[in-house]
Enzyme design. Structure first.
Site, PDB file in Angstrom:
ATOM      1  N   TRP A 136      29.074  54.016  46.336  1.00 55.21           N
ATOM      2  CA  TRP A 136      29.595  52.961  47.228  1.00 55.21           C
ATOM      3  C   TRP A 136      28.916  53.003  48.575  1.00 55.21           C
ATOM      4  CZ3 TRP A 136      31.403  49.572  44.240  1.00 55.21           C
ATOM      5  CH2 TRP A 136      32.142  49.908  43.112  1.00 55.21           C
TER       6      TRP A 136
ATOM      7  N   ASP B 160      35.177  53.193  54.503  1.00 61.80           N
ATOM      8  CA  ASP B 160      35.629  52.614  53.247  1.00 61.80           C
ATOM      9  C   ASP B 160      36.693  53.570  52.699  1.00 61.80           C
ATOM     10  OD1 ASP B 160      36.015  51.700  50.667  1.00 61.80           O
ATOM     11  OD2 ASP B 160      33.889  51.725  50.103  1.00 61.80           O
TER      12      ASP B 160
ATOM     13  N   LYS C 180      43.310  50.286  44.119  1.00 66.05           N
ATOM     14  CA  LYS C 180      43.438  51.709  43.786  1.00 66.05           C
ATOM     15  C   LYS C 180      44.763  52.276  44.307  1.00 66.05           C
ATOM     16  CE  LYS C 180      38.732  51.556  43.073  1.00 66.05           C
ATOM     17  NZ  LYS C 180      37.534  51.052  43.719  1.00 66.05           N
TER      18      LYS C 180
END
Ligand code: PLP
Length: 361
Positions: free
Chosen positions: A103, A172, A196
């Site tokens: 990511w 993030d 999530k």
């Protein structure tokens, strides 16, 4: 499948059962308004109270003061990879990025595509992203330092946040938001796709410090500017209403049923500990992350052979333990144990792993 399984999916991931039941209960007629929450205007008083309550709860749970603005956006965390440098970096200003996995790599790429001055100050790519870098030399006048607080795919997590010399951290937090207490004051911007730890797919939470918001670019298309959404309290256009409603319920569950972030952190630490303890005490399982960089949310491990891994995943599924396959880019196994996964669910997995190892050793 006649009953619900224990769900270790990485995302979209397990939601608290009481939340699913509450949705089911009030789906046809939301709190006596005669309509489903799916059918009402985002400008109605009913929806206004949902989004306002979600924001209030998020502020309380995270300890956000009035220096921060909370936004509910669309496009996922991936959209933020582009939106952050677009809004925050001007001219030849520099931003530091730390590359800790898939990511982070994508976040770096999106800033570079825009021709921004990206300085990758540390990376753990040399060891297949199995650790979190230490002793980093930050750029003194960087506009921000970008990190990925939890690396969902590689199974690593920042245990402590780096001292950046006052440069705001942009993180993030898609896979560990609200899983533990964090020193909010270090952060200039926090973003997380909801699917999530916060709710369903479709909404992305962005928390931005107001002084950074003030400095955001104005010469951008309306829908790409943070200011647009800040000025209209996330209601410039139709927001993802249903997803925001579910986030509100998840936050209520976390506050009122679980007892808040400190409580959930305690449970999360126990969950991770019993799993890692089993892995460490076994010569059958092997953790892939370095011990001091291990994630509390995504526990990645290997078995002696790929064949045994395939068999493990299949037998686990047959025993009602779903979602244990590692990411397609890395293979192996991964147990994602977000807030909605209980300690007893993880204990069931540990017991299964223990007996699987004894049978196949
Ligand atoms: C899942 C994930 C993403 C991707 O999120 P999307 O909402 O699908 O864009 C980004 N970063 C991290 C850390 C993730 O876990």
């Amino acid at each position: 499948m006649s009953k619900r399984v224990i769900n270790f999916n990485p995302g979209p991931a397990a939601l608290p059962l009481p939340v699913l039941e509450e949705i089911q209960e009030e789906l046809l007629n939301y709190k006596g308004c005669g309509m489903s929450v799916l059918e009402i205007s985002h400008r109605s008083d009913t929806f206004t109270s949902i989004i306002e309550d979600a924001e209030k709860r998020l502020r309380r749970l995270m300890g956000l003061n009035d220096d921060y603005t909370v936004l509910f956006l669309q496009g996922g965390a991936s959209f933020q990879f582009a939106m952050i440098p677009m809004n925050l970096m001007h001219g030849d200003q520099v931003a530091d990025y730390i590359n800790t996995g898939t990511w982070s790599t994508k976040a770096i790429k999106e800033a570079q595509i825009q021709g921004k001055n990206v300085n990758v100050v540390a990376s753990s790519e040399d060891k297949n992203f199995s650790y979190i870098p230490k002793d980093i030399n930050f750029t003194r006048d960087a506009v921000y330092v970008h990190i990925t607080s939890n690396n969902t795919i590689k199974g690593t997590q920042w245990a402590e946040f780096p001292d950046t010399g006052g440069v705001p951290i942009v993180s993030d937090m898609s896979s560990d938001i609200l899983s533990r207490k964090i020193p909010v004051e270090k952060f200039g911007l926090i973003y997380a796709g909801a699917q999530k730890n916060l709710g369903p797919a479709g909404v992305t939470v962005v928390i931005i410090r107001k002084d950074l918001l003030e400095l955001c670019a104005d010469d951008l298309p309306t829908m790409l500017k943070y200011k647009t959404f800040a000025e209209k309290k996330s209601l410039f256009n139709t927001p993802p209403c249903f997803a925001i409603y579910v986030v509100q319920l998840v936050l209520k569950w976390l506050e009122e049923t679980v007892g808040g972030v400190e409580k959930v952190e305690e449970i999360n630490r126990q969950k991770a500990k019993i799993l890692y303890d089993l892995i460490d005490s076994s010569d059958f399982y092997r953790g892939t992350a370095e011990p001091d960089s291990r994630s509390m949310m995504n526990v990645t491990f290997r078995l002696p052979t790929p064949e045994l891994e395939a068999q493990f995943i299949e037998e686990a599924a047959a025993n009602g333990l779903a979602g244990l396959k590692g990411h397609r880019s890395v293979g192996g196994c991964r147990a994602s144990i977000y807030n909605a996964t209980s300690l007893s669910a993880v204990q069931t997995l540990v017991d299964f792993m223990d007996s699987f190892a004894k049978k196949h050793r």
